[in-house]
Design a protein around this motif. Structure first.
Motif, PDB file in Angstrom:
ATOM      1  N   GLY A  71      17.539  52.894  -4.675  1.00  0.00           N
ATOM      2  CA  GLY A  71      16.280  52.485  -5.282  1.00  0.00           C
ATOM      3  C   GLY A  71      15.171  52.158  -4.315  1.00  0.00           C
ATOM      4  N   ASP A  72      15.393  52.327  -3.014  1.00  0.00           N
ATOM      5  CA  ASP A  72      14.314  52.059  -2.071  1.00  0.00           C
ATOM      6  C   ASP A  72      13.243  53.130  -2.200  1.00  0.00           C
ATOM      7  N   ARG A  73      12.009  52.770  -1.912  1.00  0.00           N
ATOM      8  CA  ARG A  73      10.888  53.680  -2.043  1.00  0.00           C
ATOM      9  C   ARG A  73      10.326  53.994  -0.669  1.00  0.00           C
ATOM     10  N   ARG A  74       9.889  55.245  -0.516  1.00  0.00           N
ATOM     11  CA  ARG A  74       9.261  55.686   0.730  1.00  0.00           C
ATOM     12  C   ARG A  74       7.783  55.919   0.479  1.00  0.00           C
ATOM     13  N   VAL A  75       6.964  55.588   1.446  1.00  0.00           N
ATOM     14  CA  VAL A  75       5.522  55.772   1.271  1.00  0.00           C
ATOM     15  C   VAL A  75       4.913  56.567   2.426  1.00  0.00           C
ATOM     16  N   ASP A  76       5.754  57.143   3.265  1.00  0.00           N
ATOM     17  CA  ASP A  76       5.223  57.848   4.432  1.00  0.00           C
ATOM     18  C   ASP A  76       5.230  59.366   4.261  1.00  0.00           C
ATOM     19  N   TYR A  77       5.487  59.860   3.051  1.00  0.00           N
ATOM     20  CA  TYR A  77       5.426  61.294   2.811  1.00  0.00           C
ATOM     21  C   TYR A  77       3.978  61.720   2.597  1.00  0.00           C
ATOM     22  N   PRO A  78       3.599  62.903   3.072  1.00  0.00           N
ATOM     23  CA  PRO A  78       2.218  63.363   2.841  1.00  0.00           C
ATOM     24  C   PRO A  78       2.036  63.835   1.404  1.00  0.00           C
ATOM     25  N   TRP A  79       0.837  63.625   0.867  1.00  0.00           N
ATOM     26  CA  TRP A  79       0.533  64.141  -0.458  1.00  0.00           C
ATOM     27  C   TRP A  79       0.307  65.645  -0.377  1.00  0.00           C
ATOM     28  N   MET A  80       0.783  66.342  -1.419  1.00  0.00           N
ATOM     29  CA  MET A  80       0.736  67.802  -1.402  1.00  0.00           C
ATOM     30  C   MET A  80       0.056  68.359  -2.649  1.00  0.00           C
ATOM     31  N   TYR A  81      -0.231  69.648  -2.591  1.00  0.00           N
ATOM     32  CA  TYR A  81      -0.812  70.355  -3.722  1.00  0.00           C
ATOM     33  C   TYR A  81      -0.009  71.634  -3.954  1.00  0.00           C
ATOM     34  N   GLU A  82      -0.313  72.339  -5.040  1.00  0.00           N
ATOM     35  CA  GLU A  82       0.449  73.532  -5.419  1.00  0.00           C
ATOM     36  C   GLU A  82      -0.419  74.786  -5.257  1.00  0.00           C
ATOM     37  N   PRO A  83      -0.268  75.508  -4.140  1.00  0.00           N
ATOM     38  CA  PRO A  83      -1.105  76.704  -3.907  1.00  0.00           C
ATOM     39  C   PRO A  83      -0.994  77.739  -5.015  1.00  0.00           C
ATOM     40  N   GLN A  84       0.187  77.835  -5.626  1.00  0.00           N
ATOM     41  CA  GLN A  84       0.409  78.906  -6.594  1.00  0.00           C
ATOM     42  C   GLN A  84      -0.407  78.745  -7.877  1.00  0.00           C
ATOM     43  N   LEU A  85      -1.014  77.578  -8.084  1.00  0.00           N
ATOM     44  CA  LEU A  85      -1.888  77.433  -9.241  1.00  0.00           C
ATOM     45  C   LEU A  85      -3.189  78.215  -9.058  1.00  0.00           C
ATOM     46  N   ALA A  86      -3.512  78.538  -7.814  1.00  0.00           N
ATOM     47  CA  ALA A  86      -4.778  79.216  -7.534  1.00  0.00           C
ATOM     48  C   ALA A  86      -4.612  80.623  -6.986  1.00  0.00           C
ATOM     49  N   GLU A  87      -3.464  80.936  -6.421  1.00  0.00           N
ATOM     50  CA  GLU A  87      -3.253  82.257  -5.840  1.00  0.00           C
ATOM     51  C   GLU A  87      -1.781  82.615  -5.902  1.00  0.00           C
ATOM     52  N   VAL A  88      -1.494  83.917  -5.907  1.00  0.00           N
ATOM     53  CA  VAL A  88      -0.118  84.366  -6.090  1.00  0.00           C
ATOM     54  C   VAL A  88       0.568  84.696  -4.774  1.00  0.00           C
ATOM     55  N   ASP A  89      -0.166  84.727  -3.670  1.00  0.00           N
ATOM     56  CA  ASP A  89       0.490  85.012  -2.398  1.00  0.00           C
ATOM     57  C   ASP A  89       1.057  83.737  -1.807  1.00  0.00           C
ATOM     58  N   GLY A  90       1.838  83.867  -0.761  1.00  0.00           N
ATOM     59  CA  GLY A  90       2.487  82.712  -0.176  1.00  0.00           C
ATOM     60  C   GLY A  90       3.953  82.656  -0.573  1.00  0.00           C
ATOM     61  N   ASN A  91       4.661  81.658  -0.020  1.00  0.00           N
ATOM     62  CA  ASN A  91       6.107  81.575  -0.255  1.00  0.00           C
ATOM     63  C   ASN A  91       6.458  80.683  -1.436  1.00  0.00           C
ATOM     64  N   GLY A  92       5.480  80.118  -2.112  1.00  0.00           N
ATOM     65  CA  GLY A  92       5.754  79.331  -3.305  1.00  0.00           C
ATOM     66  C   GLY A  92       6.022  77.872  -3.063  1.00  0.00           C
ATOM     67  N   ASN A  93       6.007  77.412  -1.814  1.00  0.00           N
ATOM     68  CA  ASN A  93       6.242  76.000  -1.540  1.00  0.00           C
ATOM     69  C   ASN A  93       4.974  75.184  -1.758  1.00  0.00           C
ATOM     70  N   MET A  94       5.142  73.944  -2.228  1.00  0.00           N
ATOM     71  CA  MET A  94       4.014  73.018  -2.227  1.00  0.00           C
ATOM     72  C   MET A  94       3.613  72.763  -0.784  1.00  0.00           C
ATOM     73  N   MET A  95       2.339  72.435  -0.570  1.00  0.00           N
ATOM     74  CA  MET A  95       1.814  72.298   0.782  1.00  0.00           C
ATOM     75  C   MET A  95       1.079  70.970   0.941  1.00  0.00           C
ATOM     76  N   PRO A  96       1.167  70.348   2.135  1.00  0.00           N
ATOM     77  CA  PRO A  96       0.391  69.129   2.377  1.00  0.00           C
ATOM     78  C   PRO A  96      -1.104  69.435   2.339  1.00  0.00           C
ATOM     79  N   PHE A  97      -1.882  68.481   1.828  1.00  0.00           N
ATOM     80  CA  PHE A  97      -3.324  68.660   1.839  1.00  0.00           C
ATOM     81  C   PHE A  97      -3.812  68.746   3.282  1.00  0.00           C
ATOM     82  N   PRO A  98      -4.702  69.680   3.568  1.00  0.00           N
ATOM     83  CA  PRO A  98      -5.248  69.772   4.932  1.00  0.00           C
ATOM     84  C   PRO A  98      -6.183  68.607   5.212  1.00  0.00           C
TER      85      PRO A  98
END
Length: 304
Positions: free
Chosen positions: A89-116
């Protein structure tokens, strides 16, 4: 032996299809390997009217982690569905926030990506929420539908930190009643679920929006709801726990006050959602209502 020409053509077409099919935004959760593993009996909730909704197979580090039904117009998930993992039940807060590239384009490997850290193309901002939508908002926090404390693997936890898995929650509700409920379910499933527990958590909306630059950006949930299904559970659990298996639901107002979480049967939750979501009367969160399979073979059922 010579390979027939039509076989070569078919193989080339198959390779092209695999390489050019988006890996995360899918037509059907069952069409992606292991994506349906997040759903009880591989079946998503039935009855949700989804003409413009996007089915996301949430991929992180080249592996499907859970699934989300996403509304690109409201820029929030309708629900996220995942399998519960036993955790401390411990929580982590050091992960980067990400977005989903595939909502906007079909190329790429399909992984969520950290915000630049710099520029993000407008096409991504048009299709989903971005960090700027939450940056100047005082009342609301980013509330996970699939919370990291319900996951144990580091990659599974990291995958929950995508804005396609969060909704604006009133701060007092997010850190108070809802967090207490998530912890209560964590302890319950840790102690009494013997098999796999499937959880679906979603929201209802009424039209209120977070605005940025004089534009409606992110829908604010009116209610937050959740339901779990675990058919293999401890039959010797205390009665007040046993009656909450194999499935149970919960509902709460996303509000500063009066936001206590009310636990209820999944059928009671479905009845509420039929009047507060864009669904039809066939709404069913879990396949066959998460009915526990009988331990007896079919030919002995008449003896019960």
């Amino acid at each position: 032996m010579a390979i027939p020409k039509f076989c070569l053509v078919f193989a080339l077409c198959l390779i092209y299809f695999v390489l050019h099919t988006p890996a995360t935004v899918v037509q059907d959760f069952n069409h992606v390997e292991r994506c349906k593993d997040s759903l009880y009996m591989g079946t998503p909730p039935r009855g949700i009217i989804d003409l413009h909704l996007k089915k996301i197979c949430q991929r992180y580090a080249d592996k499907p982690r859970y699934v989300t039904l996403y509304d690109p117009r409201k820029r929030i998930p309708v629900y996220s569905a995942y399998t519960f993992k036993k955790t401390e039940g411990d929580r982590r807060v050091d992960y980067p926030w990400m977005y989903e590239p595939q909502l906007a384009e079909v190329d790429g490997n399909g992984n969520m990506m950290p915000f630049p850290t710099g520029y993000l193309h407008m096409k991504f901002e048009d299709s989903q929420a971005v960090l700027d939508d939450y940056s100047d908002v005082v009342l609301y926090e980013r509330g996970h539908l699939n919370p990291d404390q319900h996951q144990s693997d580091a990659h599974d936890r990291a995958a929950t930190y995508t804005l396609t898995n969060v909704v604006p929650e009133i701060r007092e509700f997010n850190i108070g009643p809802w967090r207490e409920y998530e912890e209560r379910i964590r302890v319950r499933l840790n102690n009494y679920c013997r098999g796999t527990a499937y959880i679906v958590t979603g929201v209802t909306t009424r039209g209120n929006m977070i605005r940025r630059n004089n534009q409606d950006r992110v829908a604010i949930p009116e209610d937050v709801w959740s339901a779990y299904c675990c058919t293999d559970y401890d039959r010797n659990a205390p009665h007040d726990v046993r009656i909450r298996f194999p499935s149970h639901g919960a509902l709460a107002k996303n509000a500063k006050e009066g936001s206590n979480v009310h636990e209820m049967t999944v059928q009671e939750l479905e009845n509420f959602l039929k009047n507060h979501m864009d669904v039809d009367q066939n709404l069913q969160i879990f396949y066959d209502n998460c009915i526990s399979p009988s331990p007896l073979p079919l030919y002995l059922h008449h003896t019960i």
